[in-house]
Enzyme design. Structure first.
Site, mmCIF file in Angstrom:
data_model
loop_
_atom_site.group_PDB
_atom_site.id
_atom_site.type_symbol
_atom_site.label_atom_id
_atom_site.label_comp_id
_atom_site.label_asym_id
_atom_site.label_seq_id
_atom_site.Cartn_x
_atom_site.Cartn_y
_atom_site.Cartn_z
ATOM 1 C CB CYS A 1 -0.956 -0.056 1.193
ATOM 2 S SG CYS A 1 -2.362 1.057 1.105
ATOM 3 C CB THR A 2 0.477 4.630 1.448
ATOM 4 O OG1 THR A 2 -0.063 4.201 2.693
ATOM 5 C CG2 THR A 2 -0.655 5.019 0.503
#
Length: 235
Positions: free
Chosen positions: A105-106
């Site tokens: 993800c981030t």
């Protein structure tokens, strides 16, 4: 059968982490065979996730053992973690001796903030995908991306696919297939709404209304961190 080479996996743990970014791949990677999983944070105090419950670190930045595989999850807390000197210092230190440098993800933004993705193909949660370029990464819209010893996963649930792909890369496809079976990983979501292209326009608009301010703040902070990393001034 020869004994498997031991592998130590370290996940970065920071306040407001998205727990599934961490626990999804951790569950998969724990079944690599002869694997040790560490959750590394600034202190051993419980760390609150963005789901509202805490995760318990197993090591701190000061006493963590050098991992063979570093994984950085994402979440709301990435914004602050990118600007935290102690966090960035540990990520760089762990990455320097790791065979695999990875994120979900981030978490890839945090790898970028540590200067670890410049010139590498990488992915991220779709809503922050374009921010990867600020760190010199090459954004790729795929669920899992490998580039040399970097492996990055897309948003949240992609962490399971990411974990299985790493098991295959490290222990072979047969082991990855076995792990998938043991986890009964056979996704059949009740709705086709997991990407911007499959979601209805109304659902996408609602997301943008809810997340717009936070995404704008993340973009601003990402640009500031990237500019600082490159030595440029930022107004």
């Amino acid at each position: 059968m020869p004994e498997l080479v031991p592998i130590r996996v370290a996940f970065l743990l920071f306040p407001n982490v998205t727990q599934l970014d961490l626990t999804g791949p951790a569950q998969v990677l724990s079944r690599l065979g002869n694997a040790t999983i560490d959750l590394v944070a600034r202190t051993r105090d419980p760390v609150m996730s963005d789901a509202g419950f805490a995760l318990l670190p197993t090591a701190t930045f000061d006493d963590a053992i050098q991992p063979d595989l570093l994984c950085v999850p994402g979440g709301l807390g990435v914004n602050d973690a990118m600007e935290d000197d102690a966090t960035i210092a540990w990520v760089r230190q762990a990455a320097a001796g790791a065979q695999w440098i990875t994120s979900v993800c981030t978490g890839s933004l945090l790898l970028g903030a540590a200067g670890l993705l410049s010139g590498y193909r990488a992915t991220c949660h779709w809503a922050s995908h374009d921010l990867l370029a600020a760190f010199g990464a090459i954004p790729v819209k795929e669920r899992v991306v490998f580039d040399r010893n970097r492996a990055t996963g897309g948003g949240v649930t992609a962490g399971i696919d990411f974990g299985l792909a790493l098991v295959a890369a490290i222990r072979g496809e047969a082991q990855a297939r076995l792990v998938q079976l043991t986890l009964e990983y056979d996704p059949a979501p009740p709705f086709d709404s997991g990407t911007p292209t499959s979601a209805t326009p109304e659902t996408l608009a609602r997301y943008e209304r809810l997340a717009g301010e936070g995404l704008a703040a993340r973009a601003e902070r990402t640009r500031a961190v990237a500019a600082k990393l490159s030595g440029a001034s930022y107004p």
